[in-house]
Design a protein around this motif. Structure first.
Motif, PDB file in Angstrom:
ATOM      1  N   GLU A  20       0.824  -1.211   0.000  1.00  0.00           N
ATOM      2  CA  GLU A  20       0.000   0.000   0.000  1.00  0.00           C
ATOM      3  C   GLU A  20       0.858   1.262   0.000  1.00  0.00           C
ATOM      4  OE1 GLU A  20      -3.284   0.425  -0.297  1.00  0.00           O
ATOM      5  OE2 GLU A  20      -3.508  -1.739  -0.562  1.00  0.00           O
ATOM      6  N   LEU A  21       1.969   1.231   0.709  1.00  0.00           N
ATOM      7  CA  LEU A  21       2.818   2.420   0.795  1.00  0.00           C
ATOM      8  C   LEU A  21       3.408   2.802  -0.561  1.00  0.00           C
ATOM      9  CD1 LEU A  21       4.694   1.815   4.176  1.00  0.00           C
ATOM     10  CD2 LEU A  21       2.826   3.411   3.725  1.00  0.00           C
ATOM     11  N   ILE A  38      -6.814   8.122  -3.889  1.00  0.00           N
ATOM     12  CA  ILE A  38      -5.911   8.145  -5.034  1.00  0.00           C
ATOM     13  C   ILE A  38      -6.457   9.049  -6.136  1.00  0.00           C
ATOM     14  CG2 ILE A  38      -4.882   6.721  -6.849  1.00  0.00           C
ATOM     15  CD1 ILE A  38      -4.651   4.457  -4.908  1.00  0.00           C
ATOM     16  N   ALA A  39      -7.798   9.148  -6.227  1.00  0.00           N
ATOM     17  CA  ALA A  39      -8.411   9.992  -7.254  1.00  0.00           C
ATOM     18  C   ALA A  39      -8.040  11.458  -7.081  1.00  0.00           C
ATOM     19  CB  ALA A  39      -9.924   9.833  -7.222  1.00  0.00           C
ATOM     20  N   HIS A  40      -7.702  11.878  -5.862  1.00  0.00           N
ATOM     21  CA  HIS A  40      -7.313  13.264  -5.619  1.00  0.00           C
ATOM     22  C   HIS A  40      -5.854  13.521  -5.965  1.00  0.00           C
ATOM     23  CE1 HIS A  40     -11.008  13.068  -3.170  1.00  0.00           C
ATOM     24  NE2 HIS A  40     -11.093  14.360  -3.433  1.00  0.00           N
ATOM     25  N   SER A  41      -5.107  12.467  -6.265  1.00  0.00           N
ATOM     26  CA  SER A  41      -3.708  12.623  -6.608  1.00  0.00           C
ATOM     27  C   SER A  41      -3.576  13.050  -8.063  1.00  0.00           C
ATOM     28  CB  SER A  41      -2.949  11.303  -6.378  1.00  0.00           C
ATOM     29  OG  SER A  41      -1.635  11.385  -6.875  1.00  0.00           O
ATOM     30  N   ASP A  42      -2.552  13.821  -8.347  1.00  0.00           N
ATOM     31  CA  ASP A  42      -2.303  14.256  -9.715  1.00  0.00           C
ATOM     32  C   ASP A  42      -1.911  13.098 -10.624  1.00  0.00           C
ATOM     33  OD1 ASP A  42      -2.810  16.853  -8.950  1.00  0.00           O
ATOM     34  OD2 ASP A  42      -0.697  17.315  -8.536  1.00  0.00           O
ATOM     35  N   GLU A  43      -1.466  11.985 -10.001  1.00  0.00           N
ATOM     36  CA  GLU A  43      -1.011  10.834 -10.783  1.00  0.00           C
ATOM     37  C   GLU A  43      -2.132   9.833 -11.032  1.00  0.00           C
ATOM     38  OE1 GLU A  43       2.173   9.158  -8.619  1.00  0.00           O
ATOM     39  OE2 GLU A  43       3.376  10.986  -8.598  1.00  0.00           O
ATOM     40  N   ALA A  44      -3.338  10.142 -10.558  1.00  0.00           N
ATOM     41  CA  ALA A  44      -4.435   9.187 -10.674  1.00  0.00           C
ATOM     42  C   ALA A  44      -4.870   9.020 -12.124  1.00  0.00           C
ATOM     43  CB  ALA A  44      -5.619   9.647  -9.828  1.00  0.00           C
ATOM     44  N   GLY A  98      -0.143  14.506  -2.259  1.00  0.00           N
ATOM     45  CA  GLY A  98      -1.416  15.208  -2.387  1.00  0.00           C
ATOM     46  C   GLY A  98      -2.629  14.319  -2.466  1.00  0.00           C
ATOM     47  N   GLY A  99      -2.454  13.019  -2.290  1.00  0.00           N
ATOM     48  CA  GLY A  99      -3.605  12.139  -2.442  1.00  0.00           C
ATOM     49  C   GLY A  99      -3.703  11.090  -1.353  1.00  0.00           C
ATOM     50  N   TYR A 100      -3.203   9.902  -1.630  1.00  0.00           N
ATOM     51  CA  TYR A 100      -3.288   8.759  -0.729  1.00  0.00           C
ATOM     52  C   TYR A 100      -2.223   8.892   0.354  1.00  0.00           C
ATOM     53  CZ  TYR A 100      -3.990   3.752   0.368  1.00  0.00           C
ATOM     54  OH  TYR A 100      -4.276   2.552   0.983  1.00  0.00           O
ATOM     55  N   ARG A 101      -2.651   9.143   1.593  1.00  0.00           N
ATOM     56  CA  ARG A 101      -1.719   9.375   2.692  1.00  0.00           C
ATOM     57  C   ARG A 101      -1.375   8.065   3.387  1.00  0.00           C
ATOM     58  NH1 ARG A 101      -5.816  12.925   3.605  1.00  0.00           N
ATOM     59  NH2 ARG A 101      -6.366  11.849   5.546  1.00  0.00           N
ATOM     60  N   TRP A 102      -0.248   8.060   4.114  1.00  0.00           N
ATOM     61  CA  TRP A 102       0.187   6.840   4.795  1.00  0.00           C
ATOM     62  C   TRP A 102      -0.794   6.429   5.876  1.00  0.00           C
ATOM     63  CZ3 TRP A 102       0.983   6.423   9.968  1.00  0.00           C
ATOM     64  CH2 TRP A 102       1.139   7.603  10.702  1.00  0.00           C
ATOM     65  N   ALA A 154     -11.560  -0.369   0.025  1.00  0.00           N
ATOM     66  CA  ALA A 154     -11.286  -0.189  -1.400  1.00  0.00           C
ATOM     67  C   ALA A 154     -11.825   1.145  -1.902  1.00  0.00           C
ATOM     68  CB  ALA A 154     -11.896  -1.343  -2.195  1.00  0.00           C
ATOM     69  N   GLN A 155     -13.015   1.527  -1.425  1.00  0.00           N
ATOM     70  CA  GLN A 155     -13.582   2.808  -1.831  1.00  0.00           C
ATOM     71  C   GLN A 155     -12.782   3.972  -1.252  1.00  0.00           C
ATOM     72  OE1 GLN A 155     -17.642   2.502  -0.548  1.00  0.00           O
ATOM     73  NE2 GLN A 155     -18.139   0.919  -2.050  1.00  0.00           N
ATOM     74  N   LEU A 156     -12.359   3.835   0.000  1.00  0.00           N
ATOM     75  CA  LEU A 156     -11.527   4.867   0.616  1.00  0.00           C
ATOM     76  C   LEU A 156     -10.226   5.041  -0.158  1.00  0.00           C
ATOM     77  CD1 LEU A 156     -10.786   6.794   2.979  1.00  0.00           C
ATOM     78  CD2 LEU A 156      -9.924   4.800   4.202  1.00  0.00           C
ATOM     79  N   ARG A 157      -9.619   3.937  -0.518  1.00  0.00           N
ATOM     80  CA  ARG A 157      -8.357   3.980  -1.269  1.00  0.00           C
ATOM     81  C   ARG A 157      -8.549   4.634  -2.629  1.00  0.00           C
ATOM     82  NH1 ARG A 157      -5.367   0.969  -4.895  1.00  0.00           N
ATOM     83  NH2 ARG A 157      -3.163   0.667  -4.377  1.00  0.00           N
ATOM     84  N   SER A 158      -9.615   4.243  -3.346  1.00  0.00           N
ATOM     85  CA  SER A 158      -9.870   4.787  -4.677  1.00  0.00           C
ATOM     86  C   SER A 158     -10.136   6.283  -4.638  1.00  0.00           C
ATOM     87  CB  SER A 158     -11.055   4.062  -5.318  1.00  0.00           C
ATOM     88  OG  SER A 158     -10.772   2.703  -5.519  1.00  0.00           O
ATOM     89  N   GLU A 159     -10.952   6.701  -3.668  1.00  0.00           N
ATOM     90  CA  GLU A 159     -11.265   8.125  -3.567  1.00  0.00           C
ATOM     91  C   GLU A 159     -10.032   8.943  -3.205  1.00  0.00           C
ATOM     92  OE1 GLU A 159     -14.446   8.354  -0.793  1.00  0.00           O
ATOM     93  OE2 GLU A 159     -15.909   7.406  -2.140  1.00  0.00           O
TER      94      GLU A 159
END
Length: 359
Positions: A35-36, A137-143, A42-46, A130-135
């Motif tokens: 996961e790390l 990552i969606a805020h990341s510029d690399e999504a 800017g998106g998926y935090r640790w 899974a929904q938390l992770r997707s949402e």
């Protein structure tokens, strides 16, 4: 039930706890490291990665159930063998078959608990993670399309959704209409869609292309009504991994796929794997009995656990090979998923009876 039966069951459950205490932290660490890799500034935090891993703990426990059954059985019964307690029971007239059947009672309790955990705890938690992770990552510029593409078919109409936005709003909808001769009759692209309570969709910012008599016409529309192919299924469920589905969700999704002329083999196999997992778990517990009696004079449990780990790994790999071959060659889902556990169960029973006759 006699006192020695309770004693065996208690020791087997102590073995289950010891095996779980060994395996769960190990595999949870691997999950966290995985996961790390997706953590961004800017998106998926640790902290979210840790939360997702914790939400998948029940699923990890269920997936490791057969391993826990095998190693736990070896630990529980092996410790009794080292302390000569099994020898005393055998001298008192208790057969190896009776010991194996008592261990099976512990296995039945374990499989029942894991089945309930799977249906009512592991599936909802994993889906939420899974929904938390997707949402996140969606805020990341690399999504890039983290929720997954959805396809469906109804007769000569094929629809595709590029991704889902907030509140499961469809984004990037494409609709293809074909003539009976398989030529394209019309193509619709909409930026988004609004879902009505009645089940209909209102497409927004629509680009409509039509072909007739060799001529193409293009029409731009602010909105357009469409009766969706996805109307009878929750969209958010369609983007989740198949192993996170409960039995109820799998049945519903399989019905949806079949009604829209889509292949459902992957989800049928996932459904029957849930049915076959109890048989595999019971087979692993029975396999612990030969490990116990074949090396009764061994000074410790290290060699038994090492061999047990190898057997468990080979069983897992072999089962996955059979399942994937069944998916590749479109074999019967029930046969593909249920045959390996039942074969292993029969082999384990044969070994138990063989050791009982030799004893």
């Amino acid at each position: 039930m006699k006192i020695y039966n309770f004693y065996i069951i208690r020791n087997v459950f102590v073995g289950f706890a010891a095996a779980a205490a060994l395996l769960i932290p190990l595999f949870t660490t691997f999950d966290l490291i995985n996961e790390l890799d997706d953590v961004t500034a800017g998106g998926y935090r640790w902290s979210q990665a840790v939360e997702v891993v914790l939400m998948t703990l029940p699923r990890r426990l269920i997936d490791l159930g057969p391993f826990i059954a095998l190693l736990g059985g070896i630990v529980g019964l092996g410790q009794m063998a080292v302390s000569q307690e099994l020898t005393a029971m055998r001298a008192a007239g208790v057969s190896i078959v009776q010991i194996a059947m008592t261990a099976m009672v512990a296995g039945l309790i374990l499989t029942g608990a894991l089945g309930a955990l799977d249906e009512w705890v592991a599936s909802p938690l994993q889906q939420h993670g899974a929904q938390l992770r997707s949402e996140a990552i969606a805020h990341s510029d690399e999504a890039v399309n983290t929720r997954g593409t959805l396809w469906a078919r109804r007769g000569d109409e094929i629809a595709r959704i590029d991704t889902l936005g907030k509140h499961s709003q469809p984004l990037g909808i494409e609709i293809f209409h074909f003539n009976p001769d398989n030529t394209l009759a019309s193509y619709i692209y909409a930026d988004s869609a609004k879902l009505a309570p009645s089940g209909g969709w209102t497409l927004k910012q629509v680009n409509l292309k039509q072909w007739k008599d060799g001529e193409e016409t293009v029409t731009m529309l602010p909105t357009m009504n469409w009766e969706p192919i996805f109307s009878n299924t929750h969209l958010k469920d369609l983007t989740l991994p198949s192993d996170s589905f409960s039995i109820k969700q799998l049945n519903r999704y399989i019905s949806f796929l079949k009604s829209t002329d889509q292949p459902a083999d992957k989800y049928s196999i996932a459904l029957w794997q849930k049915v076959g997992r109890p048989a595999l778990t019971l087979a692993m517990i029975l396999l612990a009995v030969p490990f116990t009696f074949v090396q009764q004079r061994a000074p410790g449990l290290g060699s038994r656990l090492a061999v047990g780990a190898v057997v468990g790994l080979l069983t897992y790999v072999g089962n996955q090979i059979v399942v994937n071959l069944g998916l590749l060659f479109e074999l019967n889902s029930q046969m593909t998923t249920l045959m390996p556990p039942l074969v292993i169960l029969c082999v384990a029973l044969a070994l138990v009876y063989r050791f009982d006759k030799r004893g």
